[in-house]
Design an enzyme around this catalytic site. Structure first.
Site, PDB file in Angstrom:
ATOM      1  N   ARG A  54       0.862  -1.128   0.041  1.00 59.76           N
ATOM      2  CA  ARG A  54       0.052  -0.116   0.072  1.00 59.76           C
ATOM      3  C   ARG A  54       0.867   1.198  -0.031  1.00 59.76           C
ATOM      4  O   ARG A  54       1.294   1.998   1.120  1.00 59.76           O
ATOM      5  CB  ARG A  54      -0.943   0.026   1.214  1.00 59.76           C
ATOM      6  N   LYS A 317     -31.733 -17.541  20.740  1.00 64.84           N
ATOM      7  CA  LYS A 317     -32.180 -18.968  20.997  1.00 64.84           C
ATOM      8  C   LYS A 317     -33.629 -19.360  21.008  1.00 64.84           C
ATOM      9  O   LYS A 317     -34.090 -20.443  20.655  1.00 64.84           O
ATOM     10  CB  LYS A 317     -31.453 -19.517  22.183  1.00 64.84           C
ATOM     11  N   ASP A 354     -27.638 -27.436  25.342  1.00 65.55           N
ATOM     12  CA  ASP A 354     -26.860 -26.535  26.573  1.00 65.55           C
ATOM     13  C   ASP A 354     -27.253 -27.412  27.695  1.00 65.55           C
ATOM     14  O   ASP A 354     -26.683 -27.464  28.939  1.00 65.55           O
ATOM     15  CB  ASP A 354     -27.684 -25.367  26.543  1.00 65.55           C
ATOM     16  N   GLY A 391     -32.223 -18.097  26.966  1.00 65.71           N
ATOM     17  CA  GLY A 391     -32.092 -19.505  26.527  1.00 65.71           C
ATOM     18  C   GLY A 391     -31.408 -20.436  27.352  1.00 65.71           C
ATOM     19  O   GLY A 391     -31.720 -21.509  27.504  1.00 65.71           O
ATOM     20  N   ASN A 411     -34.347 -12.810  37.686  1.00 67.48           N
ATOM     21  CA  ASN A 411     -34.104 -12.299  36.503  1.00 67.48           C
ATOM     22  C   ASN A 411     -34.381 -10.687  36.731  1.00 67.48           C
ATOM     23  O   ASN A 411     -35.330 -10.205  37.306  1.00 67.48           O
ATOM     24  CB  ASN A 411     -35.222 -12.623  35.256  1.00 67.48           C
ATOM     25  N   MET A 453     -19.240 -11.119  31.453  1.00 65.19           N
ATOM     26  CA  MET A 453     -18.455 -11.770  30.098  1.00 65.19           C
ATOM     27  C   MET A 453     -17.349 -10.593  29.639  1.00 65.19           C
ATOM     28  O   MET A 453     -17.888  -9.393  29.760  1.00 65.19           O
ATOM     29  CB  MET A 453     -19.690 -12.146  29.265  1.00 65.19           C
ATOM     30  N   GLN A 510     -23.252 -30.790  19.801  1.00 68.56           N
ATOM     31  CA  GLN A 510     -23.504 -30.101  18.533  1.00 68.56           C
ATOM     32  C   GLN A 510     -22.406 -30.963  17.210  1.00 68.56           C
ATOM     33  O   GLN A 510     -22.953 -31.239  16.412  1.00 68.56           O
ATOM     34  CB  GLN A 510     -22.913 -28.698  18.446  1.00 68.56           C
TER      35      GLN A 510
HETATM   36  P1  NAP Z   1     -30.450 -14.738  26.220  1.00 73.12           P
HETATM   37  O1  NAP Z   1     -31.395 -15.465  25.686  1.00 73.12           O
HETATM   38  O2  NAP Z   1     -30.180 -13.331  25.547  1.00 73.12           O
HETATM   39  O3  NAP Z   1     -30.742 -14.174  27.773  1.00 73.12           O
HETATM   40  C1  NAP Z   1     -29.963 -13.318  28.549  1.00 73.12           C
HETATM   41  C2  NAP Z   1     -30.459 -13.302  29.808  1.00 73.12           C
HETATM   42  O4  NAP Z   1     -29.511 -12.500  30.660  1.00 73.12           O
HETATM   43  C3  NAP Z   1     -31.743 -12.702  30.160  1.00 73.12           C
HETATM   44  O5  NAP Z   1     -32.476 -13.303  31.396  1.00 73.12           O
HETATM   45  C4  NAP Z   1     -31.541 -11.257  30.464  1.00 73.12           C
HETATM   46  O6  NAP Z   1     -32.245 -10.578  31.317  1.00 73.12           O
HETATM   47  C5  NAP Z   1     -29.993 -11.320  31.318  1.00 73.12           C
HETATM   48  N1  NAP Z   1     -29.231 -10.201  31.219  1.00 73.12           N
HETATM   49  C6  NAP Z   1     -28.456  -9.899  30.081  1.00 73.12           C
HETATM   50  N2  NAP Z   1     -27.790  -8.924  30.298  1.00 73.12           N
HETATM   51  C7  NAP Z   1     -28.059  -8.380  31.562  1.00 73.12           C
HETATM   52  C8  NAP Z   1     -27.588  -7.358  32.501  1.00 73.12           C
HETATM   53  N3  NAP Z   1     -26.876  -6.484  32.161  1.00 73.12           N
HETATM   54  N4  NAP Z   1     -28.078  -7.409  33.957  1.00 73.12           N
HETATM   55  C9  NAP Z   1     -29.082  -8.381  34.415  1.00 73.12           C
HETATM   56  N5  NAP Z   1     -29.327  -9.508  33.355  1.00 73.12           N
HETATM   57  C10 NAP Z   1     -29.086  -9.379  32.144  1.00 73.12           C
HETATM   58  O7  NAP Z   1     -29.034 -15.320  26.197  1.00 73.12           O
HETATM   59  P2  NAP Z   1     -28.466 -16.805  26.416  1.00 73.12           P
HETATM   60  O8  NAP Z   1     -28.120 -17.591  25.193  1.00 73.12           O
HETATM   61  O9  NAP Z   1     -29.344 -17.316  27.559  1.00 73.12           O
HETATM   62  O10 NAP Z   1     -26.926 -16.535  26.964  1.00 73.12           O
HETATM   63  C11 NAP Z   1     -26.774 -16.033  28.233  1.00 73.12           C
HETATM   64  C12 NAP Z   1     -25.171 -16.185  28.487  1.00 73.12           C
HETATM   65  O11 NAP Z   1     -24.868 -17.398  28.725  1.00 73.12           O
HETATM   66  C13 NAP Z   1     -24.402 -15.488  27.773  1.00 73.12           C
HETATM   67  O12 NAP Z   1     -23.190 -15.082  28.235  1.00 73.12           O
HETATM   68  C14 NAP Z   1     -23.769 -16.806  26.884  1.00 73.12           C
HETATM   69  O13 NAP Z   1     -22.406 -16.680  26.300  1.00 73.12           O
HETATM   70  C15 NAP Z   1     -23.646 -17.821  27.829  1.00 73.12           C
HETATM   71  N6  NAP Z   1     -23.873 -19.190  27.473  1.00 73.12           N
HETATM   72  C16 NAP Z   1     -22.878 -19.820  27.697  1.00 73.12           C
HETATM   73  C17 NAP Z   1     -22.776 -21.227  27.248  1.00 73.12           C
HETATM   74  C18 NAP Z   1     -21.839 -22.323  27.635  1.00 73.12           C
HETATM   75  O14 NAP Z   1     -21.481 -23.093  26.961  1.00 73.12           O
HETATM   76  N7  NAP Z   1     -21.074 -21.954  28.593  1.00 73.12           N
HETATM   77  C19 NAP Z   1     -24.246 -21.819  26.674  1.00 73.12           C
HETATM   78  C20 NAP Z   1     -25.009 -20.900  26.319  1.00 73.12           C
HETATM   79  C21 NAP Z   1     -25.094 -19.540  26.781  1.00 73.12           C
HETATM   80  P3  NAP Z   1     -33.625  -9.770  30.772  1.00 73.12           P
HETATM   81  O15 NAP Z   1     -34.677 -10.939  30.598  1.00 73.12           O
HETATM   82  O16 NAP Z   1     -33.880  -9.022  31.795  1.00 73.12           O
HETATM   83  O17 NAP Z   1     -33.356  -9.267  29.414  1.00 73.12           O
END
Ligand code: NAP
Length: 541
Positions: A54, A317, A354, A391, A411, A453, A510
């Site tokens: 470049r 999810k 999960d 989820g 929650n 996270m 998976q």
């Molecule tokens: P999701 O369906 O979007 O649900 C998110 C949940 O977190 C909801 O209950 C939401 O509350 C709550 N939340 C989000 N931000 C928040 C905050 N700042 N303060 C308080 N509550 C909050 O997401 P998900 O797929 O369940 O995933 C959730 C987490 O689990 C992620 O960090 C993901 O990386 C992790 N995870 C890990 C694995 C693993 O294999 N280790 C597998 C799946 C998921 P509201 O209802 O009030 O919005």
């Protein structure tokens, strides 16, 4: 040519004549000529095929003095010389004549490729007057920093570029949503059918898959940066990731595409894990991050059998349950799908891995640290508090209930806590209630929110004081492996279980759905052993 938006109409396999492989090109963006020459050597050491010099990045560039240094023979890699003006997104601000002269000098000095912008191509060709050396290929490029035009407009653009006498067409557009990339894939296939060499890329995070998957559709080359921070365009992956993580050399027309659908998705370690797992068993597939805003639109657009399966994460999810043609009964009961597989008849089937992943990780964590009755689940009869109702929360609540635990849901949005609690048959709490919740000893806590996270690693869903009430604490967050929640819980004497263990186990499930092969536990764990290293490279988005 095909005009439909969906890539279901695009068949790279049908279009594939014996074709050269897609080259990996590393942009060299140093400010000084010797450093730029060193970048070219470093690109060769990485295994790249071409380096893009470049010239517009050089400070005080004097072509007659500097080009012989940068293009000195023997060169470790073929050189693509670009001198991008500001009006096309580059750094050069001077007149056109000296710019053209520098590009012509690069040709004389043996540059294998020279790039000229479509808007300047006519003038440049006139000046060149047919004197282009035989071994130099002319790339005529067009950059759109606003959007990705329709397939028809892109096809017109290809024709315009070809009319200039270009050896290679280059079109770079900008994604406002991931479905924009499908139109670029259509153009790549169209050009492949017509045997027109083309570089077709879609810039920014939502266009990321264009950079990894373009070999499937026959692109001439794709760009990968020398290292993180040296990108010449937004969301460009590193060359090392293209070659080592995405196995780009193995991607061809028959390669199946899998990936993780999420938003955000850049933190996910799934691409590292699944690509290596596919490679270890010789499965012809690539696994990419899909940054998706609208799940239904994404699935409608990427509906060909080539897009063979998806992992699904935050926040899609629950919507995934509605988007599948069929849903496994457990996933339907949970109300969340984290795995989608396209059957040979084209139907999408949803599963939830999960649930088993998380619950078995917690059970094994308890068994490893406490005396338990081997005939029943160590969760049976225990008070199990789930933070979150998304989820992952639903999967954990469903699984704990199945194992005989008494489940409580807390929650942020209380209505969602109530909804899940009603489904499971337990009480609901607000996050504030949880601070003083201590009805008995030996409670189990599972965080299923994204609190803590990366990059918000100093956040935690519950105070250290409140954690003293728990015997076992699990955190679904796995970047970092040791979250603040787990560190403080361990300091309070609780048994802690990392989300990484859930991650590995759900990914094993998976892998079996995606490949139809049984997972080799030892091999899978060996692959995942690098994942808890803080230095593990994340896919770039
Ligand atoms: P999701 O369906 O979007 O649900 C998110 C949940 O977190 C909801 O209950 C939401 O509350 C709550 N939340 C989000 N931000 C928040 C905050 N700042 N303060 C308080 N509550 C909050 O997401 P998900 O797929 O369940 O995933 C959730 C987490 O689990 C992620 O960090 C993901 O990386 C992790 N995870 C890990 C694995 C693993 O294999 N280790 C597998 C799946 C998921 P509201 O209802 O009030 O919005």
């Amino acid at each position: 040519m095909a005009t439909a938006m969906s890539v279901s109409a695009v068949s790279p396999a049908a279009a594939a004549v014996a074709r050269p492989r897609t080259l990996v090109c590393v942009p060299a963006t140093a400010r000084a000529p010797r450093e730029m020459a060193a970048e070219l050597a470093a690109a060769a050491a990485l295994g790249a095929d071409v380096a893009e010099l470049r010239l517009d990045c050089l400070a005080g560039f004097a072509p007659r003095r500097d080009l012989p240094v940068i293009l000195a023979e023997p060169r470790p890699l073929p050189a693509l010389v670009t001198y991008r003006p500001k009006w096309e997104g580059g750094e050069y601000e001077g007149d056109e004549e000296p710019r053209f002269e520098a590009l012509m000098l690069a040709m004389e000095l043996g540059a294998e490729y020279v790039d000229i912008e479509l808007k300047a191509a006519e003038k440049f060709m006139r000046l060149l007057a047919g004197k282009k050396p035989e071994n130099c290929k002319l790339i005529v490029s067009s950059h759109n920093y606003e959007n990705t035009p329709s397939a028809e407009e892109l096809a017109d653009l290809v024709a315009q570029i070809q009319a200039t006498g270009a050896d290679i067409v280059k079109i770079a557009t900008t994604a406002t949503e991931i479905v924009d990339v499908a139109r670029m894939f259509q153009i790549l296939v169209h050009c492949q059918e017509k045997q027109v060499p083309i570089i077709g890329l879609v810039m920014n995070e939502r266009g990321f898959i264009s950079r990894v998957l373009c070999p499937k559709y026959g692109a001439y080359l794709t760009f990968g940066s020398l290292e993180k921070g040296k990108e010449s365009s937004p969301a460009q992956p590193t060359a090392a990731d293209l070659i080592n993580l995405y196995n780009i050399r193995q991607i061809g027309p028959d390669t199946k595409v899998f990936g993780i659908i999420g938003n955000p998705v850049g933190h996910s370690k799934s691409p590292i894990l699944h690509n290596e797992a596919f490679r270890s068993v010789g499965f012809n597939a690539v696994y990419v991050p899909f940054l998706v805003d609208d799940l239904a639109k994404f699935l409608n657009t990427y509906s060909s059998p080539d897009f063979a399966g998806f992992s699904c994460t935050i926040p899609h999810k629950e919507a995934a349950v509605r988007c599948c043609d069929e849903v496994d009964p457990i996933a339907r009961d949970i109300g969340a799908v984290n795995t989608m597989v396209r059957r040979p008849d084209g139907k999408l089937v949803g599963y939830n891995t999960d649930y088993v992943g998380a619950i078995s990780a917690i059970e094994d964590g308890i068994r490893a640290s406490q005396q338990t009755d081997p005939t029943t689940s160590p969760l049976a009869g225990r008070l199990f508090i789930v933070i979150g109702a998304g989820g992952a929360g639903k999967a954990l609540a469903y699984g704990a209930k199945e194992k005989g635990a008494r489940v409580v849901i807390a929650n942020r949005t209380f209505a969602r806590a109530q909804e899940l609690a009603n489904l499971i048959g337990g009480p609901a709490l607000t996050l504030a209630d949880l601070e003083n919740y201590h009805p008995e000893e030996g409670m189990i806590l599972a965080n299923t929110t994204a609190i803590g996270m990366h990059p918000n690693v100093n956040e935690t869903p519950l105070s250290k004081q409140a954690l003293k009430s728990y015997a076992v604490v699990f955190d679904a967050v796995y970047t970092p492996k040791e979250t603040r929640l787990l560190r403080e819980a361990a300091e309070c004497g609780a048994t802690v279980v990392s989300g990484l263990e859930m991650f590995i186990r759900q990914a094993m499930g998976q892998f079996e759905h995606f490949t139809g092969m049984p997972v080799d536990n030892e091999n899978f764990r060996a692959i995942t052993s690098s994942l808890d290293s803080p230095n593990t490279m994340m896919p770039r988005l």
